[in-house]
Write an enzyme that holds these catalytic residues in place. Structure first.
Site, PDB file in Angstrom:
ATOM      1  N   ASN A  38      59.979  33.045  58.548  1.00  0.00           N
ATOM      2  CA  ASN A  38      59.300  33.752  57.466  1.00  0.00           C
ATOM      3  C   ASN A  38      58.889  35.152  57.902  1.00  0.00           C
ATOM      4  OD1 ASN A  38      59.485  31.387  55.987  1.00  0.00           O
ATOM      5  ND2 ASN A  38      57.359  30.798  56.310  1.00  0.00           N
ATOM      6  N   ARG A 107      60.726  15.728  59.353  1.00  0.00           N
ATOM      7  CA  ARG A 107      61.473  16.615  60.253  1.00  0.00           C
ATOM      8  C   ARG A 107      61.858  15.953  61.569  1.00  0.00           C
ATOM      9  NH1 ARG A 107      57.006  21.225  61.035  1.00  0.00           N
ATOM     10  NH2 ARG A 107      58.723  22.272  62.116  1.00  0.00           N
ATOM     11  N   ASN A 168      48.561  28.719  65.920  1.00  0.00           N
ATOM     12  CA  ASN A 168      48.817  27.775  64.832  1.00  0.00           C
ATOM     13  C   ASN A 168      48.849  26.313  65.290  1.00  0.00           C
ATOM     14  OD1 ASN A 168      49.272  27.163  62.187  1.00  0.00           O
ATOM     15  ND2 ASN A 168      51.239  28.210  62.035  1.00  0.00           N
ATOM     16  N   TYR A 169      47.730  25.798  65.760  1.00  0.00           N
ATOM     17  CA  TYR A 169      47.671  24.437  66.301  1.00  0.00           C
ATOM     18  C   TYR A 169      47.804  23.404  65.188  1.00  0.00           C
ATOM     19  CZ  TYR A 169      45.835  20.338  68.766  1.00  0.00           C
ATOM     20  OH  TYR A 169      45.670  19.093  69.324  1.00  0.00           O
ATOM     21  N   ARG A 238      40.156  35.627  57.854  1.00  0.00           N
ATOM     22  CA  ARG A 238      39.011  34.792  57.504  1.00  0.00           C
ATOM     23  C   ARG A 238      39.163  34.405  56.041  1.00  0.00           C
ATOM     24  NH1 ARG A 238      36.152  33.217  61.308  1.00  0.00           N
ATOM     25  NH2 ARG A 238      35.194  35.174  61.958  1.00  0.00           N
ATOM     26  N   GLY A 275      52.994  30.456  53.832  1.00  0.00           N
ATOM     27  CA  GLY A 275      53.522  31.686  54.400  1.00  0.00           C
ATOM     28  C   GLY A 275      52.522  32.826  54.438  1.00  0.00           C
ATOM     29  N   ASP A 278      52.067  33.918  58.024  1.00  0.00           N
ATOM     30  CA  ASP A 278      53.282  34.596  58.495  1.00  0.00           C
ATOM     31  C   ASP A 278      53.347  36.019  57.935  1.00  0.00           C
ATOM     32  OD1 ASP A 278      53.933  32.044  59.529  1.00  0.00           O
ATOM     33  OD2 ASP A 278      54.885  31.505  57.635  1.00  0.00           O
TER      34      ASP A 278
END
Length: 337
Positions: A38, A107, A168-169, A238, A275, A278
């Site tokens: 993305n 996935r 991005n955990y 935020r 997205g 991203d």
């Protein structure tokens, strides 16, 4: 600006039309996306040369996914197509008002999860690049994907290429035996810029931030850059979520001891928030290259992310002029002729 290269999995996205729920829909809309890809696609819309490195199944679904990104100007020539595995899927149920959106992943055993790290000659893949971007989702998929990510970062460091990561955990993705807390520190240590919230810093690195919202980000960023001296800038958004249909976001930047913050931007109604993160990092990459002012780069990134919430699909289809129009204070949505 030199080419930006991203690395990660691309999935097919299947979603009911409008705000239907999965059990009631008779049709599913098809698109494609993945956090890293993305970013490449959003940058390509802004006129930045962008390439994606990934692995797809050598079948019609894999070719369709790759072609989807090609149509938006992403160089897909470095991708691999392999036999015997599948394309990852995810199902998105778009919420409304008090009902949140929901994602169901399918996935497991994808072509990307089963990649061979030795199949990537990163010195060759990155030879024309000026920037490498990855997300914490990629090393979470499999041990092989984690090794390939480490190899990419090491090559970028050798070649003097800027490296960024959205940490991005995603707790539920780390299912292959290695813990994120054991893998991510070595990967993040090779980064120049990271997208990281206080929550992710705590979960991944055990970094405890102060309670106050602004001071919390500053405290976290100070500790993160002390632990990982290669990191020069920490960015994040935020959010103030009013409902599934109404968001308010602002951008935060810690740059070698200096703190910057944008105003909150009000987004209502939210069309599609997938997205948004991203779009923020892709906007920051663009802004970092095109503006001398760090405040302007952060403003560009935050407004780019806000605009993505108004666009269907995973990819932010906006041109720089659209973002800059809003940066000038034109926030009414008045018709442009």
């Amino acid at each position: 600006m030199k080419q930006v290269v991203t690395f990660g999995e691309v999935m097919m996205r299947l979603s009911p039309p409008l705000n239907y729920r999965l059990p009631q829909t008779a049709t599913l809309e098809v698109t494609y996306g993945g956090g890293d890809a993305n970013v490449a696609a959003a940058l390509a819309q802004m006129g930045v040369p962008a390439a994606h490195v990934g692995v797809f199944p050598a079948n019609e679904l894999g070719y369709a996914a790759a072609n989807h990104l090609r149509r938006y100007g992403v160089d897909m020539s470095r991708c691999l197509f392999t036999e015997g595995h599948r394309l990852g899927l995810y199902f998105l149920e778009v919420g409304a008002s008090l009902r949140p959106s929901r994602i169901v992943y399918d996935r497991a055993d994808s072509a990307f999860a089963n990649l061979d790290p030795a199949a990537f000659n990163w010195d060759e893949l990155l030879k024309d690049a000026g920037w490498l971007h990855w997300t914490g989702i990629t090393p979470a998929i499999s041990a092989a994907a984690a090794q390939a990510t480490a190899d990419a970062i090491a090559a970028a460091r050798r070649l003097g290429i800027t490296v960024s990561a959205d940490v991005n955990y995603r707790r539920n993705l780390w299912q292959y035996g290695q813990k994120a807390q054991d893998v991510m520190p070595d990967l993040v240590a090779g980064c120049d810029i990271v997208v990281c919230t206080e929550g992710d810093a705590d979960d991944l690195f055990g970094i405890k931030a102060e309670e106050n919202s602004d001071n919390g980000f500053i405290s976290m960023s100070q500790q993160l850059t002390q632990r990982f001296p290669q990191i020069k800038r920490v960015i994040a958004t935020r959010r103030q979520t009013q409902s599934a249909s109404h968001e308010r976001i602002c951008g935060l930047l810690w740059d070698q001891g200096e703190f910057f913050e944008t105003p909150f931007y009000d987004i209502s109604p939210v069309v599609d928030r997938i997205g948004g993160g991203d779009s923020f990092i892709s906007g920051f990459i663009y802004g970092d290259a095109h503006y001398e002012s760090r405040e302007q780069a952060l403003s560009f990134a935050t407004i780019a992310s806000a605009l993505k919430h108004t666009i269907h699909g995973d990819i932010n289809l906006v041109a720089p002029a659209e973002v800059e129009h809003l940066m000038q204070g034109n926030l009414t949505g008045r018709l442009l002729r």
